[in-house]
Scaffold this motif. Structure first.
Motif, PDB file in Angstrom:
ATOM      1  N   PHE A 191       0.853  -1.193   0.000  1.00  0.00           N
ATOM      2  CA  PHE A 191       0.000   0.000   0.000  1.00  0.00           C
ATOM      3  C   PHE A 191       0.886   1.239   0.000  1.00  0.00           C
ATOM      4  N   GLY A 192       0.238   2.409  -0.091  1.00  0.00           N
ATOM      5  CA  GLY A 192       0.966   3.664   0.079  1.00  0.00           C
ATOM      6  C   GLY A 192       1.314   4.388  -1.196  1.00  0.00           C
ATOM      7  N   GLY A 193       0.852   3.910  -2.354  1.00  0.00           N
ATOM      8  CA  GLY A 193       1.152   4.610  -3.593  1.00  0.00           C
ATOM      9  C   GLY A 193       0.430   5.951  -3.666  1.00  0.00           C
ATOM     10  N   THR A 194       1.018   6.923  -4.342  1.00  0.00           N
ATOM     11  CA  THR A 194       0.441   8.267  -4.452  1.00  0.00           C
ATOM     12  C   THR A 194      -0.113   8.497  -5.855  1.00  0.00           C
ATOM     13  N   ASP A 195      -1.350   8.989  -5.911  1.00  0.00           N
ATOM     14  CA  ASP A 195      -2.006   9.303  -7.192  1.00  0.00           C
ATOM     15  C   ASP A 195      -2.649  10.678  -7.049  1.00  0.00           C
ATOM     16  N   THR A 196      -1.876  11.725  -7.319  1.00  0.00           N
ATOM     17  CA  THR A 196      -2.295  13.106  -7.059  1.00  0.00           C
ATOM     18  C   THR A 196      -3.574  13.468  -7.792  1.00  0.00           C
ATOM     19  N   ASP A 197      -3.667  13.100  -9.087  1.00  0.00           N
ATOM     20  CA  ASP A 197      -4.829  13.509  -9.886  1.00  0.00           C
ATOM     21  C   ASP A 197      -5.979  12.511  -9.833  1.00  0.00           C
ATOM     22  N   GLY A 198      -5.811  11.400  -9.085  1.00  0.00           N
ATOM     23  CA  GLY A 198      -6.896  10.453  -8.888  1.00  0.00           C
ATOM     24  C   GLY A 198      -7.343   9.712 -10.136  1.00  0.00           C
ATOM     25  N   ASP A 199      -6.441   9.527 -11.082  1.00  0.00           N
ATOM     26  CA  ASP A 199      -6.838   8.840 -12.316  1.00  0.00           C
ATOM     27  C   ASP A 199      -6.485   7.353 -12.308  1.00  0.00           C
ATOM     28  N   GLY A 200      -6.062   6.828 -11.137  1.00  0.00           N
ATOM     29  CA  GLY A 200      -5.753   5.405 -11.043  1.00  0.00           C
ATOM     30  C   GLY A 200      -4.356   5.047 -11.483  1.00  0.00           C
ATOM     31  N   ASP A 206       3.014   8.317 -13.964  1.00  0.00           N
ATOM     32  CA  ASP A 206       2.064   9.232 -14.604  1.00  0.00           C
ATOM     33  C   ASP A 206       2.822  10.353 -15.304  1.00  0.00           C
ATOM     34  N   ALA A 207       2.688  10.411 -16.636  1.00  0.00           N
ATOM     35  CA  ALA A 207       3.356  11.469 -17.394  1.00  0.00           C
ATOM     36  C   ALA A 207       2.697  12.825 -17.151  1.00  0.00           C
ATOM     37  N   CYS A 208       1.455  12.817 -16.658  1.00  0.00           N
ATOM     38  CA  CYS A 208       0.742  14.058 -16.323  1.00  0.00           C
ATOM     39  C   CYS A 208       0.162  13.891 -14.912  1.00  0.00           C
ATOM     40  N   PRO A 209       1.006  13.930 -13.880  1.00  0.00           N
ATOM     41  CA  PRO A 209       0.569  13.550 -12.526  1.00  0.00           C
ATOM     42  C   PRO A 209      -0.446  14.497 -11.907  1.00  0.00           C
ATOM     43  N   GLU A 210      -0.588  15.708 -12.424  1.00  0.00           N
ATOM     44  CA  GLU A 210      -1.528  16.651 -11.833  1.00  0.00           C
ATOM     45  C   GLU A 210      -2.748  16.877 -12.706  1.00  0.00           C
ATOM     46  N   ALA A 212      -5.828  14.515 -14.547  1.00  0.00           N
ATOM     47  CA  ALA A 212      -6.406  13.180 -14.706  1.00  0.00           C
ATOM     48  C   ALA A 212      -6.398  12.750 -16.169  1.00  0.00           C
ATOM     49  N   GLY A 213      -5.951  11.513 -16.409  1.00  0.00           N
ATOM     50  CA  GLY A 213      -5.864  11.018 -17.776  1.00  0.00           C
ATOM     51  C   GLY A 213      -6.133   9.535 -17.857  1.00  0.00           C
ATOM     52  N   LEU A 214      -5.631   8.938 -18.913  1.00  0.00           N
ATOM     53  CA  LEU A 214      -5.901   7.535 -19.213  1.00  0.00           C
ATOM     54  C   LEU A 214      -4.619   6.715 -19.110  1.00  0.00           C
ATOM     55  N   GLU A 215      -4.793   5.448 -18.713  1.00  0.00           N
ATOM     56  CA  GLU A 215      -3.639   4.558 -18.577  1.00  0.00           C
ATOM     57  C   GLU A 215      -2.928   4.371 -19.905  1.00  0.00           C
ATOM     58  N   ILE A 216      -3.700   4.284 -21.006  1.00  0.00           N
ATOM     59  CA  ILE A 216      -3.104   4.046 -22.318  1.00  0.00           C
ATOM     60  C   ILE A 216      -2.161   5.174 -22.717  1.00  0.00           C
ATOM     61  N   ASP A 222      -7.271  12.808 -22.747  1.00  0.00           N
ATOM     62  CA  ASP A 222      -7.772  12.849 -24.123  1.00  0.00           C
ATOM     63  C   ASP A 222      -9.165  13.486 -24.034  1.00  0.00           C
ATOM     64  N   SER A 223      -9.221  14.819 -24.100  1.00  0.00           N
ATOM     65  CA  SER A 223     -10.448  15.562 -23.805  1.00  0.00           C
ATOM     66  C   SER A 223     -11.605  15.201 -24.715  1.00  0.00           C
ATOM     67  N   ASP A 224     -11.336  14.961 -26.001  1.00  0.00           N
ATOM     68  CA  ASP A 224     -12.434  14.679 -26.930  1.00  0.00           C
ATOM     69  C   ASP A 224     -12.684  13.182 -27.125  1.00  0.00           C
ATOM     70  N   ASN A 225     -11.960  12.365 -26.347  1.00  0.00           N
ATOM     71  CA  ASN A 225     -12.170  10.905 -26.381  1.00  0.00           C
ATOM     72  C   ASN A 225     -12.042  10.312 -27.785  1.00  0.00           C
ATOM     73  N   ASP A 226     -11.096  10.813 -28.553  1.00  0.00           N
ATOM     74  CA  ASP A 226     -10.915  10.266 -29.902  1.00  0.00           C
ATOM     75  C   ASP A 226      -9.722   9.322 -29.999  1.00  0.00           C
ATOM     76  N   GLY A 227      -9.153   8.971 -28.835  1.00  0.00           N
ATOM     77  CA  GLY A 227      -8.038   8.030 -28.840  1.00  0.00           C
ATOM     78  C   GLY A 227      -6.698   8.676 -29.096  1.00  0.00           C
ATOM     79  N   ILE A 228      -6.642  10.001 -29.073  1.00  0.00           N
ATOM     80  CA  ILE A 228      -5.386  10.731 -29.309  1.00  0.00           C
ATOM     81  C   ILE A 228      -5.199  11.682 -28.137  1.00  0.00           C
TER      82      ILE A 228
END
Length: 454
Positions: A191-200, A206-210, A212-216, A222-228
């Protein structure tokens, strides 16, 4: 000596804790709960003890096991594969090597730095490790310091849960505490891992730790959910296609709107996004026959095919007589073995009404397919043969096979095949191709065959 051993124990703990790294690691903490066994036999001493590793797995005679939870450990990941672990354990000692002793209490408090060999073995679930440390052990309420060496292995059954199996050699600094092995098995919880932006996704990965984004995308959004992911999307707020760096294609034809000559109508890439209804390679706007396939050289209209054999008159050496492409538009004199095999595959599926020479309705499609093949070879003659199984009298089967063969011949003649090209005969049950004693065999024997006449 007693004060020296206590001083050594405290020193080991302070050194271990001082090397604890406060860096942010995924699940840096772990708690292990389990049971332990104490064995004072295989430690290189005289009887009632024994030589090093002698009878190491003699559980029944030498191991002291308390039948309850008897070990708890807290671990903190340091860095580069190193982990510090503090362990507390209890036991009851009634076996001292080969000798029995009174029911002695056993308490242990130990600290250890261990090194994981998981990367060396190349596994994500099997985690062997080596450890060294020290501790303080009380036997019948009398304590002494120990120097410890540990060999263990963890089996991670999920990201946060594992089974920990280990064996520790404890070398005592006082004569009244014997050297001994302490084995344990337990369940570890990380236990004890840190996830600042709460994205799992833990901050370390996390390349964008602050944000929230996607694991992929390693935690990036990906704001428009187009896979990019947004950082690579030329249109981050409008869903688009990867091939256009995330920008849209309004009619969905795979041609970006700015390059599409027909942006409101789905078309083909080859025609700059314009449609081609007849699929002839000429855009509908330029096609004089948009619903009829034809070459660009004829403005999208087809060249004539007088004999209807699929070969244009300009390429047909026999334009008034249906033929094949392989024979440059002229008819084949005789069908190939492959064609005959196809013809017979149809013939064997002809279905008759039970005990009659009349066709079942679903057979019409099969017969029409046979007619088409016969028409491809207008100069070839064929023999239609009827066969039955052995059920019933031989004379009845002979007559039925003859009627069925002639029924097929009559159908072909009625659908445009010249009568003088066809003969029909029945052979009853005389020429079986399968065993008439089985249902499947009889089904194969009830058949119509087509032979090429010389």
């Amino acid at each position: 000596m007693k004060n020296l051993s206590r001083l050594l124990f405290v020193t080991v703990l302070l050194v271990c804790f001082s090397t604890t790294n406060a860096q942010d690691q995924n699940n840096p903490w772990a708690v292990t709960i389990g049971v332990n066994a104490v064995d004072a036999y295989p430690v290189g001493e005289d009887a009632p003890q024994g030589g090093y590793f002698d009878k190491f797995f003699d559980v029944g005679d030498h191991w002291n096991i308390l039948p309850s939870v008897s070990t708890i450990a807290v671990s903190r990941y340091l860095s580069d594969g190193f982990t510090f672990t503090a362990t507390g354990s209890i036991n009851r000692i009634d076996k001292f090597g080969d000798a029995g002793v009174d029911d002695l209490s056993y308490f242990g408090l130990d600290g250890r730095v261990s090194y994981s060999l998981m990367d060396l073995v190349g596994s994500k679930t099997i985690d062997p490790y080596l450890g060294v440390g020290g501790g303080y052990t009380w036997l019948d309420e009398i304590g002494a310091g120990t120097l410890n060496g540990t060999l263990g292995i963890k089996f991670w059954i999920s990201e946060k849960v594992g089974i920990d199996v280990q064996s520790t050699y404890k070398h005592a600094f006082e004569d009244y505490l014997p050297k001994h092995f302490q084995h344990s098995v337990g369940v570890s919880f990380k236990f004890g891992g840190t996830d600042t932006d709460g994205d799992g996704i833990y901050d370390q990965d996390d390349a964008c730790p602050e944000e929230a984004g996607l694991e992929i995308f390693n935690g990036c959004p990906d704001s428009d959910n187009d896979g990019i992911q947004d950082s690579k999307d030329d249109c981050p707020n409008t869903a688009g296609l990867a091939e256009f760096n995330g920008c849209p294609d309004g009619d969905g034809d795979g041609v970006m709107d700015k390059d599409d000559k027909c942006p409101a109508v789905a078309g083909l890439k080859a025609l700059m996004g314009c449609p081609d209804a007849d699929g002839d390679g000429v855009a509908d706007g330029d096609d004089n026959c948009p619903n009829e396939s034809g070459p660009a050289a004829n403005n999208g209209c087809p060249w004539p095919d007088t004999d209807g054999d699929g070969i244009l008159d300009k390429d047909d050496k026999c334009p008034n007589e249906a033929g094949t492409a392989a024979n440059n538009g002229c008819p084949e004199v005789k069908p190939t073995e492959e064609v005959m095999e196809t013809l017979n595959s149809y013939a064997r599926t002809i279905l008759f009404d039970t005990g009659k020479a009349s066709f079942k309705k679903e057979t019409d499609q099969v017969l029409q397919a046979m007619v088409a093949i016969f028409k491809e070879y207008p100069r070839a003659d064929f023999a239609i043969e009827g066969h039955t199984d052995s059920v019933g009298s031989k004379s009845t089967n002979q007559a039925l096979s003859d009627r069925r063969a002639n029924a097929v011949r009559d159908y072909l003649i009625a659908n445009g095949i010249a009568a003088d090209r066809l003969t029909a005969a029945g052979y009853g049950e005389d020429n079986p191709i399968a065993n008439n004693k089985t249902r499947a065999g009889r089904k194969e024997n009830r058949r119509v065959e087509v032979k090429l006449k010389n």
